[in-house]
Scaffold this active site. Structure first.
Site, PDB file in Angstrom:
ATOM      1  N   GLY A  10     -12.736  24.375  61.053  1.00  0.00           N
ATOM      2  CA  GLY A  10     -13.979  24.787  61.713  1.00  0.00           C
ATOM      3  C   GLY A  10     -14.261  23.918  62.925  1.00  0.00           C
ATOM      4  CG  PHE A  11     -17.976  23.231  66.121  1.00  0.00           C
ATOM      5  CD1 PHE A  11     -17.416  22.598  67.230  1.00  0.00           C
ATOM      6  CD2 PHE A  11     -19.353  23.091  65.902  1.00  0.00           C
ATOM      7  CE1 PHE A  11     -18.201  21.835  68.091  1.00  0.00           C
ATOM      8  CE2 PHE A  11     -20.135  22.341  66.761  1.00  0.00           C
ATOM      9  CZ  PHE A  11     -19.570  21.709  67.842  1.00  0.00           C
ATOM     10  CB  THR A  35     -16.807  30.829  59.787  1.00  0.00           C
ATOM     11  OG1 THR A  35     -16.773  29.516  59.225  1.00  0.00           O
ATOM     12  CG2 THR A  35     -17.673  31.737  58.921  1.00  0.00           C
ATOM     13  CB  ALA A 119     -21.403  18.597  56.197  1.00  0.00           C
ATOM     14  CE1 TYR A 150     -25.314  26.317  56.453  1.00  0.00           C
ATOM     15  CE2 TYR A 150     -27.481  25.870  57.391  1.00  0.00           C
ATOM     16  CZ  TYR A 150     -26.124  25.593  57.318  1.00  0.00           C
ATOM     17  OH  TYR A 150     -25.583  24.617  58.119  1.00  0.00           O
ATOM     18  CE  LYS A 154     -24.548  23.269  54.420  1.00  0.00           C
ATOM     19  NZ  LYS A 154     -23.273  22.553  54.485  1.00  0.00           N
ATOM     20  CB  THR A 180     -23.712  19.590  66.472  1.00  0.00           C
ATOM     21  OG1 THR A 180     -24.577  18.630  65.846  1.00  0.00           O
ATOM     22  CG2 THR A 180     -22.585  18.847  67.154  1.00  0.00           C
ATOM     23  NE  ARG A 191     -22.893  27.938  64.794  1.00  0.00           N
ATOM     24  CZ  ARG A 191     -22.248  26.941  64.190  1.00  0.00           C
ATOM     25  NH1 ARG A 191     -22.915  25.887  63.784  1.00  0.00           N
ATOM     26  NH2 ARG A 191     -20.946  27.000  63.982  1.00  0.00           N
TER      27      ARG A 191
END
Ligand code: NAD
Ligand code: UDP
Length: 316
Positions: A10-11, A35, A119, A150, A154, A180, A191
């Site tokens: 991922g990113f 993703t 995270a 989500y 979390k 970020t 996003r």
């Protein structure tokens, strides 16, 4: 250290792998590409310090060899239902990655006596009634809103991490990541940063949802990864916010993207696309990160956007 990174393709996960390898550690990357993209880790193929396994963290994780740290980053992260790669369109996978994935990765850390880093996200604060958000704020989240798959996953993940810390004495850390951006963001995950940059590069009006008065505080990826690495090395077990406190409205942000790219198509307000529980204001209080980690962001929005725009240009 030998470090397991979930969400490695991922990113953020791919930048984290790069940072760990650059610091001399070995990385075992794990991802199911739901993703993310193999492109994000292609440059690590053949690197003796990098191993990769395609795996869904919601299923039991078989690991061979000793691990010193486990960093759980696997989860869809975009709230935009217009993208197929967003968590409203992957609701069960998102809850499983946050709940079962956290349980499985905590189990791997416990079996190895490894330190663990979760995270987490500013989303655990919901649509906050306290501003800026410090770690002592308990949040204002709707348990059945469309972001809840989500947010609640979390929140559960944080609670489970603390349970392993308190009950099993596991050496855990929790980072609450605020918005970020940077190279390797998925162009089509919906996003705001990729949406606006792509629209501006194509000479289209930028789609501001609502009136654009809602705020965010954008952190460049290198700053974030440096903060997370310091947290991994620290002895801090309670959550730490990592983000850039420079707050901006979404309308101001759109105008800035148009100005930097030279897009003359302006702004298109989409009142109806405003999402029900879209947080009105978001800004990290980073007092704890400053004092515990001696960390603060260094990259300003203009420099960060220029690097991100260069990446997007190379991809379209
Ligand atoms: P991303 O979508 O680019 O990366 C997530 C990665 O996890 C992807 O490669 C995806 O394929 C993988 N993944 C998802 N579910 C999986 C599963 N069940 N098994 C294995 N792999 C799986 O998103 P990102 O922005 O890099 O976010 C990474 C982490 O950081 C997430 O946990 C997210 O909640 C958190 N976070 C990110 C931000 C941000 O601004 N980027 C803010 C807050 C929190
Ligand atoms: N947003 C927008 N236009 C877009 C995409 C997002 O105005 O094309 C807004 C969105 O409503 C939110 C903010 O930008 O207020 C940040 O959205 P993003 O999806 O990046 O993540 P969030 O911070 O809401 O999790």
């Amino acid at each position: 250290m030998r470090v397991l990174v979930t969400g490695a393709a991922g990113f953020l996960g791919s930048h984290l792998c790069d940072k760990l390898i650059q610091e001399g550690h070995s990385v075992v990357g794990l991802d199911n590409f739901i993703t993310g993209s193999p492109d994000n880790i292609a440059h690590l193929a053949g690197n003796s310090k990098f191993e990769f396994f395609m795996h869904d963290v919601s299923n039991y994780i078989f690991m061979s060899g000793k691990l010193d740290a486990v960093m759980h980053f696997a989860s869809p992260a975009s709230p935009n239902p217009l993208s197929p790669f967003s968590y409203p369109n992957l609701p069960i996978q998102t809850m499983k990655a946050g709940a079962l994935g956290t349980h499985n990765t905590l189990g791997v850390a416990k079996a190895n006596g490894a330190r663990f880093l979760l995270a987490s996200t500013s989303e655990i604060y919901g649509d906050p009634e306290v501003h800026p958000q410090s770690e002592s704020y308990w949040g204002h989240a709707d348990p059945v809103g469309f972001r809840s798959v989500y947010d609640e996953a979390k929140r559960f993940a944080e609670s489970l991490t603390m349970a392993y810390h308190r009950f099993h004495n596991l050496d855990t850390r929790i980072v609450r990541i605020f918005n970020t951006y940077g190279p390797r963001m998925r162009l089509d995950d919906g996003r705001v940063v990729p949406n606006f940059i792509l629209q501006a590069l194509k000479g289209e009006p930028l789609t501001v949802y609502g009136d654009g008065a809602q705020t965010r505080s954008f952190c460049y990826v290198d700053d974030l990864i440096n903060g997370i690495y310091l947290l991994l090395l620290s002895e801090e077990h309670l959550p730490v916010n990592i983000g850039n406190p420079a707050e901006i409205t979404i309308l101001q942000f759109a105008e800035e993207v148009n100005r930097i790219i030279g897009n003359k198509a302006g702004i298109d307000f989409h009142a109806t696309k405003r999402l029900g529980d879209d947080p009105q204001r978001r800004q990290p209080d980073i007092t704890r990160a400053r004092s515990i980690l001696n960390w603060e962001p260094k990259v300003n929005l203009l420099d960060g956007l220029e690097k991100t725009i260069a990446y997007f240009k190379s991809k379209i």
